[in-house]
Motif scaffolding. Structure first.
Motif, PDB file in Angstrom:
ATOM      1  N   ASN A 132       0.885  -1.309  -0.041  1.00 42.59           N
ATOM      2  CA  ASN A 132      -0.022  -0.022   0.109  1.00 42.59           C
ATOM      3  C   ASN A 132       0.763   1.461   0.113  1.00 42.59           C
ATOM      4  OD1 ASN A 132      -2.371  -1.449  -0.069  1.00 42.59           O
ATOM      5  ND2 ASN A 132      -2.339  -1.456   2.087  1.00 42.59           N
ATOM      6  N   TRP A 173       1.857   2.888  -2.600  1.00 43.92           N
ATOM      7  CA  TRP A 173       1.158   3.669  -3.499  1.00 43.92           C
ATOM      8  C   TRP A 173      -0.077   4.597  -3.113  1.00 43.92           C
ATOM      9  CZ3 TRP A 173      -4.032   3.039  -4.901  1.00 43.92           C
ATOM     10  CH2 TRP A 173      -4.608   1.618  -4.368  1.00 43.92           C
ATOM     11  N   THR A 174      -0.526   4.101  -2.093  1.00 41.65           N
ATOM     12  CA  THR A 174      -1.733   4.990  -1.577  1.00 41.65           C
ATOM     13  C   THR A 174      -1.454   6.321  -1.240  1.00 41.65           C
ATOM     14  OG1 THR A 174      -1.579   3.848   0.554  1.00 41.65           O
ATOM     15  CG2 THR A 174      -2.931   2.832  -1.024  1.00 41.65           C
ATOM     16  N   ARG A 195       0.655   7.580  -9.100  1.00 43.40           N
ATOM     17  CA  ARG A 195      -0.202   6.382  -9.078  1.00 43.40           C
ATOM     18  C   ARG A 195      -0.115   5.766 -10.355  1.00 43.40           C
ATOM     19  NH1 ARG A 195      -5.319   6.274  -4.769  1.00 43.40           N
ATOM     20  NH2 ARG A 195      -4.098   7.153  -3.236  1.00 43.40           N
ATOM     21  N   ASP A 224      -8.500   1.970  -0.818  1.00 43.42           N
ATOM     22  CA  ASP A 224      -7.927   3.206  -1.628  1.00 43.42           C
ATOM     23  C   ASP A 224      -8.542   3.065  -3.030  1.00 43.42           C
ATOM     24  OD1 ASP A 224      -6.615   4.916   0.497  1.00 43.42           O
ATOM     25  OD2 ASP A 224      -5.728   2.821   0.673  1.00 43.42           O
ATOM     26  N   VAL A 225      -9.262   2.195  -3.470  1.00 44.95           N
ATOM     27  CA  VAL A 225      -9.769   1.778  -4.800  1.00 44.95           C
ATOM     28  C   VAL A 225     -10.864   2.939  -5.178  1.00 44.95           C
ATOM     29  CG1 VAL A 225     -10.495   0.542  -6.793  1.00 44.95           C
ATOM     30  CG2 VAL A 225      -8.884  -0.273  -4.697  1.00 44.95           C
ATOM     31  N   ASP A 273      -6.137   3.042  -9.433  1.00 43.55           N
ATOM     32  CA  ASP A 273      -6.169   2.529  -8.185  1.00 43.55           C
ATOM     33  C   ASP A 273      -6.309   0.877  -8.131  1.00 43.55           C
ATOM     34  OD1 ASP A 273      -5.671   5.027  -7.296  1.00 43.55           O
ATOM     35  OD2 ASP A 273      -7.773   5.338  -6.403  1.00 43.55           O
ATOM     36  N   CYS A 290      -3.233  -1.012  -9.193  1.00 39.20           N
ATOM     37  CA  CYS A 290      -2.334  -0.934  -8.609  1.00 39.20           C
ATOM     38  C   CYS A 290      -2.571  -1.964  -7.456  1.00 39.20           C
ATOM     39  CB  CYS A 290      -2.062   0.399  -7.664  1.00 39.20           C
ATOM     40  SG  CYS A 290      -1.247   1.783  -9.120  1.00 39.20           S
TER      41      CYS A 290
END
Length: 246
Positions: free
Chosen positions: A139, A141-142, A149, A179-180, A185, A188
């Motif tokens: 996570n 990338w969040t 991203r 977090d999608v 998102d 990822c």
């Protein structure tokens, strides 16, 4: 003054894949695309300088002539372990060169291109996180914005190896959906859930907190490029994935 990890580079001839030059670091690796209409006529793109390069045969010939010469190639970047991490799609060409302070016989190159595909400035943090290879923590990338991203996803696609060799097909993977909120998102999170994009279907995907994506992406198809929640689920099912919404 250092602003984070440096990345070794290699400029490769587009015609015969020979090495034009390669070196330990560069300036201007990150740059936002210029606006469609420049505010000032004198405004120019941020230059990219490849530093401390060992020149290859084609570049040496051009330097010996000491006149206008055109050497075009695509650019590879390497992380601190020497692992390739990104290749540009654009042909870069050498516009000037000078002796480098990095060592005798080395050169600094200024390069330009017709269509700039450098990572945006916001992606600098992405490369910091990938400097020692694909990250192991989840996570990360969040914490990034939209540009970061997208660049994270590009690195993930360029660097994935899929499941370990000999690993059986199938299994159950858990997607953290907190977090999608859009397609990037989702990609990822999915790549992280299956240990890198490219894991083979069929498998079971448990999509945790799927309500976040359902709310942000909507359910009814619209006339737009952005896929809906239902379309993402349908795409997975078409690929043989059993989707469990949790």
């Amino acid at each position: 003054m250092s602003h984070g990890p440096t990345f070794a580079w290699r400029l490769v001839d587009d015609d015969d894949d020979s090495v034009i030059a390669e070196g330990p670091t560069a300036d201007g690796l990150f740059a936002d695309p210029p606006p469609p209409v420049r505010v000032h006529e004198a405004e120019e793109a941020v230059p990219m300088r490849l530093l401390g390069g060992v020149p290859g045969a084609a570049l040496l010939k051009g330097m010996e002539r000491d006149d206008d010469f055109e050497v075009r190639g695509w650019l590879e970047l390497f992380d601190r372990t020497g692992r390739p991490m990104r290749s540009t799609l654009t042909n870069w060409y050498v516009t000037s060169w000078e002796p480098s302070s990095h060592g005798h016989g080395l050169v600094n190159l200024t390069v330009d291109c017709d269509e700039d595909d450098r990572p945006p400035l916001a992606a600098r943090r992405v490369y910091d996180l990938w400097a020692d290879g694909p990250p192991r923590d989840k996570n990360l990338w969040t914490e990034l914005g939209a540009d970061g991203r997208r660049e994270w996803l590009r690195l993930a696609l360029d660097n994935h190896t899929g499941r370990a060799q000999g690993a059986p097909a199938g299994g159950t993977y858990h997607l953290d959906g907190r977090d999608v909120t859009d397609e990037t998102d989702f990609s990822c999170a999915l790549g992280e859930a299956v240990n890198g994009p490219g894991a083979k279907a069929p498998f079971t995907l448990v999509w945790h907190d799927a309500h976040v994506a359902r709310r942000c992406l909507g359910q009814s198809p619209l006339v737009r490029a952005r896929p809906t929640f239902e379309e993402l689920v349908d795409l997975l099912v078409e690929q043989g994935v059993e989707v469990v919404l949790a």
